[in-house]
Design an enzyme around this catalytic site. Structure first.
Site, PDB file in Angstrom:
ATOM      1  N   TYR A 129     -10.270  86.267  40.826  1.00 36.90           N
ATOM      2  CA  TYR A 129      -9.572  85.381  39.895  1.00 36.90           C
ATOM      3  C   TYR A 129      -9.666  83.949  40.413  1.00 36.90           C
ATOM      4  CZ  TYR A 129      -7.544  89.460  37.554  1.00 36.90           C
ATOM      5  OH  TYR A 129      -7.363  90.623  36.847  1.00 36.90           O
ATOM      6  N   GLU A 130      -9.641  82.986  39.514  1.00 36.33           N
ATOM      7  CA  GLU A 130      -9.867  81.600  39.910  1.00 36.33           C
ATOM      8  C   GLU A 130      -8.740  81.023  40.767  1.00 36.33           C
ATOM      9  OE1 GLU A 130     -10.385  79.982  36.023  1.00 36.33           O
ATOM     10  OE2 GLU A 130      -8.284  79.516  35.756  1.00 36.33           O
ATOM     11  N   SER A 131      -7.623  81.743  40.860  1.00 33.19           N
ATOM     12  CA  SER A 131      -6.550  81.295  41.754  1.00 33.19           C
ATOM     13  C   SER A 131      -6.934  81.477  43.213  1.00 33.19           C
ATOM     14  CB  SER A 131      -5.266  82.060  41.452  1.00 33.19           C
ATOM     15  OG  SER A 131      -5.514  83.459  41.456  1.00 33.19           O
ATOM     16  N   GLY A 132      -8.073  82.091  43.484  1.00 34.40           N
ATOM     17  CA  GLY A 132      -8.552  82.213  44.864  1.00 34.40           C
ATOM     18  C   GLY A 132      -8.440  83.615  45.435  1.00 34.40           C
TER      19      GLY A 132
END
Lengths: 269, 254, 269, 254
Positions: D52-55
């Protein structure tokens, strides 16, 4: 997904004559065991890349594995010079050694660019120094917003990166901690990668400051207990400072180095 | 060795330690700079923030590290970051107060050479190279150089500019886009040199206790100017000497 | 060195009318308490910067604090739109709102450039999209080694960055963990910085995955327990998903928003 | 609801889940893509790597996240990295197999709009904007789009190109320097569209069980071509449906 194999297998499968090879580890977790296996398997014409070529690269150079060295600081930390590197540069023994020289900031950014899939990185660096006169992978770019000129360095994308880590799980996920240096970038920048580890465990419990390399960005994992000695593995063993000092004497002359080399070749990984 | 006498190296380390102020943030090279910074932290600057290029921030080692990435630096650090991060986020933006450097050659404009003696392609002596020094010299708010004062090292012009001091004069750093002030002090085992505000050339501003200007000149490869108000460095105090002598290096025989 | 003060003092000292202000926290650790204090102190003409403007920016915009919004994704995550932001854009209520729009990768790299002290960053981004037509802080540069063209984005250096963290020690060193997002870069890029924390402790014991901000890069630390609610603070409290859904109703019309605002203004920090 | 019947959304999620293969590395957007990816992980692809782009890398949430940065994603992740790192080191170099996207508008070349309906400066509807989508669409080895098939969404040309699909034809991605293959499948609640290898235009390659080509055409804003070997999607199996229905979203009422 990383395959877990023996160190000789891993080197045989991943490291080829003529490759650009990075063995990274900033003072800590230097992949000595893997370097020694490269010597045993007699790889030739390697371009050796490393921010801080120290004993392991002195050994690889002396053993005749290297045609070129890409680096930013070459010495025996806390002790002195790298005599095999000097002998290769000055006397072409055992063969000529080309060099490509950067600063630490430049090398670090070259790996960052490589890991990021872009062809260059920018930094405030090199201005006024003599390095750009000798190093073609240093250039400059102009900021499209401010007109300011910055240094540019070419991305580094080694054919193979080798690092040493504390441990991996059985799926080949890798965990390292302490001073983590440039290892993540060096692995992510490489076309192929090998990680030697102190041990393989069932589960990677979280560790403060740890870097994790997922199995799917690593090609081979090989166990190599004490594989970073005489450098150290945080939480496993200390740096063998005496060995660093002793290397100064061994490496000073070709005869003592050669007998060291014969002994290494006679030993198993 | 009693505290009535001291070596020239000890005087140098004490003088260098004194040049650091409490609370400063200091980017430290290995060797003489590391000794001086760790001495200052034990003397008048307990909250000196030490940063090493291995990525250790605010480290408080019990013993001196032998190498720039010793485990003792990580164990005692507030934070350990990656090598790209230490250069890009911490050094490059100019948030470090003092860069502490040494070198094999230094010239009258405080340019530093740690690359080669002689020609680059056919060197007389191949030195380790740049390491972090070029960008430490470029980006720290000021630089302090600590090195032994020898004629072969203090040269009219360095054979290779590894790290820019003041280039070839007072305006060079600005023209090159270097944002820090550059070397503001060169602390040796004989005295202290500082750049002349008008010419940027290093002039002798202090001699250490017991050292003469002639001694310094004899070890300097250019016609060394002497400051009109030349100071004499106070000798090492008892506490300075005992603290310095109590500093142990990791892994060294005691 | 960070000074530890009350939240109202910190906002009064650091945040000025007309400032470029970044309140960061990627879903996690959103500095709601600080944002509410900015509303209470009635700051005006702010350029609000944030990758993911969500409720807190909807509130600041509705309260009339903002003249401009710099962002890459503006919505109520998992719920829907930001009605106050839409009302400002469409109807200039309570005042006109200018926008500067990027992608996440572009915004992240703008903060990285800001934290790194360089005027721009390069990335593979924006090619073929319509964003560069509307956003002047997107440009391009040519690689001096390969001739390849890459996107360039201008560095972000906010006047003030505000983040929320789990804790700080008495010297003002800050520690945050879980999803750490863009907080380190946003603080390091800023001219001034404020960190609100759940608690102040005697010692920051190491935590896996934690980011530490040394005291000397932080200007003010203020305790604000539950200061990230209704977002969450990993290890302290969960996200209040109901509050996010409830905001949809509150923010839909000006009257219900206005009574929410009056209530907020009447409350203490 | 029994497993003899299912909703169009359920069919869409099941079809999307089926499109993922075991061991793939998948960059997941929130909403429909997240449902499908988590369903696949519980069905035929237990070693699907979700990013996910939150890392959060290789996250295995027990429940569906409500937002892209839910704590459940961090708790169950192999590794959590910073937001710049997830985009620069993980997404940008092209090491992700599949990017899973959705959108408000999609056109016949699979370009995606999540920015505005209408003019940019005077929009009819202001949408959330780019988020991570433009670079997911650019850099993943391939992209799968999951979105509901509605006439207002499946348009001849998007009002705003937020994320590039195939631009305006088969050569555009190469010319633009986009290294991934772009959208290779658009999975809707009615069927599946794939780009024609020669023209890059989306053609209908499958209709879901019980859906007619006419129904799909009625919801498509361009003259939709139909593949010569149009397939019919197998209906959701019992295990697929029960697994899908057992997926709970964090913090939702049960």
């Amino acid at each position: 997904m990383a395959k877990i194999v023996s160190l000789p297998e891993a080197v045989a499968e991943l490291v080829r004559d003529g490759d650009v090879v990075a063995l990274e580890g900033f003072t800590h977790l230097i992949p000595f065991a893997a370097g020694h296996e490269i010597i045993r398997q007699a790889r030739r014409d390697l371009t050796l890349v490393r921010m801080t070529p120290d004993l392991i690269y002195d050994q690889l150079i002396g053993a005749g594995c290297a045609a070129k060295l890409v680096f930013s600081w070459g010495g025996n930390p806390g002790v002195g010079s790298l005599h095999r590197m000097r002998d290769a540069l000055k006397n072409e023994w055992p063969m000529p050694l080309e060099i490509e020289e950067h600063s630490h900031a430049g090398m670090a950014n070259r790996y960052v660019a490589g890991a990021s899939g872009v062809p260059f990185a920018i930094l405030r660096g090199y201005a006024g120094t003599d390095l750009p006169l000798h190093t073609p992978t240093i250039s400059s770019v102009t900021c499209p917003f401010t007109g300011e000129q910055l240094a540019a360095v070419a991305a580094l994308n080694p054919d193979v990166t080798v690092v040493h880590a504390q441990r991996a799980d059985r799926a080949g996920n890798v965990q390292l901690w302490g001073i983590t240096g440039i290892q993540k970038e060096a692995v992510l920048a490489a076309k192929r990668s090998l990680v030697t580890v102190e041990e393989i465990v069932d589960e990677l419990t979280p560790v403060p400051g740890a870097v994790v390399l997922p199995s799917w960005v690593v090609d081979r994992v090989a166990t190599a207990p004490k594989g970073a000695a005489p450098s150290y593995a945080h939480g496993y063993y200390d740096r063998d400072n005496a060995a660093y000092r002793k290397w100064d004497a061994i490496s000073r002359d070709r005869a003592s180095f050669t007998s060291w080399l014969e002994e290494l070749k006679g030993s198993a990984a | 060795m009693s505290t009535d006498s001291w070596t020239a190296d000890e005087m140098m380390s004490v003088a260098a330690a004194r040049s650091l102020r409490e609370g400063q943030v200091c980017f430290v090279g290995i060797g003489l700079p590391s000794v001086a910074a760790n001495l200052a932290r034990r003397l008048h600057a307990p909250n000196l923030v030490l940063i090493y290029e291995s990525g250790t921030i605010d480290t408080k080692p019990d013993e001196l590290p032998l190498s720039i990435g010793d485990g003792i630096l990580a164990d005692s650090a507030l934070s350990v970051v990656s090598v790209p991060e230490i250069f890009n986020y911490w050094l490059q933006p100019g948030r470090i107060d003092v860069g502490f450097l040494s070198g094999a050659q230094l010239d009258r404009f405080a340019n530093i050479n740690t690359t080669v003696i002689g020609e680059y392609d056919e060197p007389d002596v191949r030195l380790p190279g740049s390491g972090g020094a070029p960008e430490i010299a470029a980006s720290c708010r000021e630089v302090i150089v600590v090195m032994r004062h020898r004629l072969r090292a203090f040269v009219e012009q360095v054979d290779f500019v590894t790290s820019v001091g003041h280039g070839s004069g007072p305006d060079d750093r600005r023209v090159l886009g270097l944002r820090g002030a550059g070397p503001m002090k060169v602390i040796t085992d004989l005295g202290i040199l500082e750049p002349d505000p008008d010419t940027a050339e290093l002039v002798l501003t202090a001699v250490h206790h017991g050292i003469t200007v002639e001694q310094v000149r004899a070890e300097t490869g250019w016609t060394l100017q002497v400051s009109a108000d030349l100071r004499i460095t106070a000798p090492p105090g008892e506490k300075e000497l005992t603290t310095l002598r109590s500093l142990r290096t990791v892994g060294a025989a005691s």
